[in-house]
Design an enzyme around this catalytic site. Sequence first.
Site: not given
Length: 284
Positions: A190, A140, A119, A152
């Site tokens: 994120n 991800h 991540s 992702e």
Amino acid sequence: MGISTIGVVGAGQMGSGIAQVAATAGIEVVLQDVSPDGLTKAKSRIEQSLLKLCEKGKLSAADVNSAKQRIQTTQHLEDLSRADLVIEAASENPQLKYDIFRKLDSICRDEVILSTNTSSISITVIAAQTRRPDRVVGMHFMNPVPLMKLVEVIRGLRTSGATFQAVRSVGEKMGKDCIESKDFPGFVVNRVLMPMINEACYALFEGLASAQDIDNAMKLGTNQPMGPLALADFIGLDTCMAILNVMHEGLGDPKYRPCPLLKQYVAAGLLGKKAGQGFYKYAV
Ligand code: CAA
């Protein structure tokens, strides 16, 4: 290249979820973890999740059985030599991941794509540990993997178009929607999520409102399934802080500095749901 067997490294929450969705999609899985206890827990977590999905009519009893049979477990990384694609989901520790990728590079056939569920660690740097940087890519997944629609797909600086397309097709076969991100700290999810969580921590730190009211404001006011503080507890406060630190250092902007209250909770061992307490208390 056809992908009929996937190797998954790491049988934690993310690795077991990835193994489960791959097996449900009809792909053979070799799930590797150094800990036998971790593998036993992963099998029971997968079984419970499959049964829950069956209860809800999303899978038949036959689907559950065949998915379980498609997952083999091993403690040995060498057993991933028969994988057509590897998805690494070990702990979020750069040196550990670099070491795993160096080993995978010598174990796996040349044409095999090595992907990572990181991540926050740079895909470009992970790829540089191998002699196949064009066949290294980020995949991800989101937690809980069986329920969350997104993957992702992150292109490192040297990831080839063919690699990107191949993993995107595998993600879609697993029933996920894929988005493409470049390789900068936080990627997309994120980059946007962690500042929101951090701001919720600042709101609590400054006494703007109670944890419950901050979460209710965002749940009821913006239709999120969980408020940001409950979501931080769910992700793990140590993980949130580590991702913020990577973004702060990597992007150099003070807006990503972790809130002092978040740092204090982590220092106190109040890491969220997994620890039984974070911003809220949980039955363990
Ligand atoms: N497998 C199968 N079923 C599951 C499951 C799993 N792994 N996890 C939960 N469920 C089931 C529950 O058993 C429950 O079933 P019932 O309705 O029969 O009780 C159902 O899903 C709903 O769960 P809950 O009642 O516990 O709670 P909920 O309605 O809030 O849903 C949730 C849970 C899907 C997690 C939802 O709250 C949600 O979407 N939260 C946001 C999660 C999120 O944002 N994840 C991304 C985090 S960021 C990340 O992962 C990336 C990173 O790098 C940090």
